[in-house]
Write an enzyme that holds these catalytic residues in place. Structure first.
Site, PDB file in Angstrom:
ATOM      1  N   ASP A 123      31.100  42.206  29.552  1.00  0.00           N
ATOM      2  CA  ASP A 123      31.209  42.307  30.999  1.00  0.00           C
ATOM      3  C   ASP A 123      29.795  42.049  31.539  1.00  0.00           C
ATOM      4  O   ASP A 123      28.822  42.040  30.772  1.00  0.00           O
ATOM      5  CB  ASP A 123      31.708  43.706  31.370  1.00  0.00           C
ATOM      6  CG  ASP A 123      31.712  43.945  32.864  1.00  0.00           C
ATOM      7  OD1 ASP A 123      32.214  43.072  33.590  1.00  0.00           O
ATOM      8  OD2 ASP A 123      31.209  44.992  33.305  1.00  0.00           O
ATOM      9  N   ASP A 130      28.262  43.240  35.167  1.00  0.00           N
ATOM     10  CA  ASP A 130      27.634  44.323  35.925  1.00  0.00           C
ATOM     11  C   ASP A 130      27.568  45.605  35.108  1.00  0.00           C
ATOM     12  O   ASP A 130      28.572  46.084  34.591  1.00  0.00           O
ATOM     13  CB  ASP A 130      28.413  44.586  37.218  1.00  0.00           C
ATOM     14  CG  ASP A 130      28.349  43.403  38.167  1.00  0.00           C
ATOM     15  OD1 ASP A 130      27.266  42.808  38.289  1.00  0.00           O
ATOM     16  OD2 ASP A 130      29.384  43.083  38.778  1.00  0.00           O
TER      17      ASP A 130
END
Length: 494
Positions: free
Chosen positions: A62, A64
């Site tokens: 991922d 963020d």
């Protein structure tokens, strides 16, 4: 040597009077096991399940709070912008702008009762932790909480957040972006309550969570702030870069799944990666050209070095053929990043938990060790003493009960004065902690922790005793008490 009470009795014997009660200040230091206060290293990777990195060929991420770690300055900007949006677009009173961001108010994993406007901490058994229910910025007395929930601290499953953290009446805040959101929710509630202004908590929730906070993300304000000052907002950039280069140099395949826009990821990432828009839908992948424009051709394979937008997990699996333990995926959101990949597709999962840096410092402190060790010992003594029903024993038991509650509060406050540790509610795991154990094979404070391990390293979880498995627990070792009184000692209860 068996520990003695102030009256001279061995700790395994019931006290004869309140004067025999243990004193925290007089003997708790002697209860601490050797090595208990050794500093924990926040760079360690912790294992819930056995993972052999030699079996992992593909690493996914991922973006963020996984590849990109953000500073606390970002939370302040998110809060301020969303707060001002409430005033300017929803005509909330101008005085709300006087409330500054409170960086240490909320912690991740809390639940919010939408209809009652209450922020709270819930354990793995759906019980509210006493003393952690807040209406606005003010804690509710436990008696009022019991009245609101029908005489119990239990939140029924049908009301609680569901498998993915979203229930009809209660929402769980699971990502780090939710910390300023929870703070703004508490501040807005507090303003209306303090000024005796009637309002609907459901409307407030939607205005804050859906509209104001949502606007910060949807309109791209957050991405613009970061791109304008990478040094201010991006943490550990060089370390993340080193991790990616280490993996690539060992022939590992890398991919990135994110809903952040390409222009943002491209400007903040120094290492080329595949980008996909992760969503449980059936939209086909579309390739982006070098200018970031969408192409129209049908995607029949995912090629190295190319950037793709939209798409879905099922096509991703079909086009790559990546299955099972060959894939290790890193994310910070236990539900949207990790749950499906582990449960439905058998990928290995790694949770990024930045809060570990703070929590391990607290756990390593001598004060925490004193509090916890005495709390465990005191609990064992209370368990032993409760079978004695004479007046003096009951008086001692009541005193110990009060001291136990004081210790619990003191221990909680070491982590966060309002809500305590994100991993524990008193003696139980938190709702967050149970999900962390369920949806992640390994977990760590940041991706940079991977630099401390060889790529053939195996993470072995420690076997922790179940309640019925341990012949002696710490409180028994410290006090000389048996965990459960002998049946003959309990005969007088019948």
């Amino acid at each position: 040597t068996s520990l003695k009470t102030r009256g001279g009795k061995a700790a395994g014997e019931p006290a004869e009077s309140p004067a025999d009660a243990f004193s925290l200040h007089s003997c708790s230091t002697y209860l601490i096991p050797p090595g208990a206060c050794k500093s924990l290293n926040s760079s360690v990777i912790y294992a819930n399940n056995e993972v052999d990195l030699a079996e992992v060929d593909i690493y996914g991420f991922d973006y963020d709070y996984t590849l990109a770690q953000y500073s606390n300055a970002l939370n302040t900007l998110i809060y301020n912008t969303a707060r001002d949006f409430l005033v300017e677009h929803f005509k909330y009173p101008e005085e709300i702008k006087t409330y500054d961001y409170l960086p240490n108010f909320a912690v991740r994993g809390l639940h919010y009762d939408i209809q009652k406007g209450l922020l709270m901490k819930i354990d793995a058994f759906h019980y509210i932790q006493p003393g952690t229910v807040y209406r606005g910025l003010t804690p509710l007395p436990d008696e009022e909480v019991l009245d609101l929930y029908g005489g119990t601290f239990h939140v029924p499953l049908q009301q609680d957040s569901g498998f993915y953290g979203k229930g009809p009446k209660v929402k769980q805040f699971m990502d780090i972006f939710s910390i300023p959101e929870m703070t703004l929710m508490a501040v807005a509630n507090d303003f209306f309550i303090t000024n005796d202004i009637e309002y609907d908590p459901v409307h407030l929730f939607k205005d804050v969570s859906v509209s104001a906070i949502g606007m910060v993300h949807i309109k791209g304000y957050m991405y613009k702030w970061i791109m304008q000052d990478l040094d201010k907002f991006i943490l550990r950039g060089d370390e993340t870069d080193a991790v990616l280069h280490k993996l690539a140099s060992h022939g590992k395949k890398l991919f990135l799944i994110t809903n952040s826009p390409f222009s943002f990821v491209n400007s903040t990432s120094r290492d080329p990666s595949q980008q996909c828009f992760f969503k449980n839908g059936y939209r086909p992948f579309r390739r982006l050209d070098g200018n970031g424009d969408l192409r129209w051709e049908k995607i029949t394979s995912l090629e190295k070095g190319q950037i793709y937008k939209q798409g879905n997990l099922f096509d991703f699996l079909r086009l790559t053929g990546w299955r099972g333990s060959k894939v290790l995926y890193f994310g910070d959101h236990l539900y949207s990043d990790l749950a499906d990949l582990m449960l439905r597709h058998g990928w290995r999962t790694a949770a990024i938990v930045p809060e570990l840096e703070h929590e391990t410092k607290v756990v390593s402190a001598h004060r925490y060790a004193v509090n916890l060790t005495w709390l465990q010992a005191l609990t064992g003594l209370m368990e032993r003493l409760q079978i004695h029903r004479d007046a003096e024993s009951r008086d001692v038991f009541v005193e110990w009960q009060k001291e136990r509650e004081e210790l619990r509060v003191m221990t909680k406050n070491l982590f966060n004065p309002q809500f305590g540790s994100i991993f524990r509610t008193l003696h139980n795991p938190t709702y967050f902690s149970r999900r962390l154990n369920r949806f992640s094979d390994i977990y760590m404070a940041s991706l940079s922790c991977l630099l401390n391990y060889d790529l053939s390293y195996t993470f072995y979880p420690r076997r922790t005793p179940l309640q019925h498995e341990a012949p002696l627990w710490m409180d028994q070792l410290c006090t000389g008490c048996m965990k459960t009184p002998h049946l003959e000692d309990m005969a007088n209860i019948r």
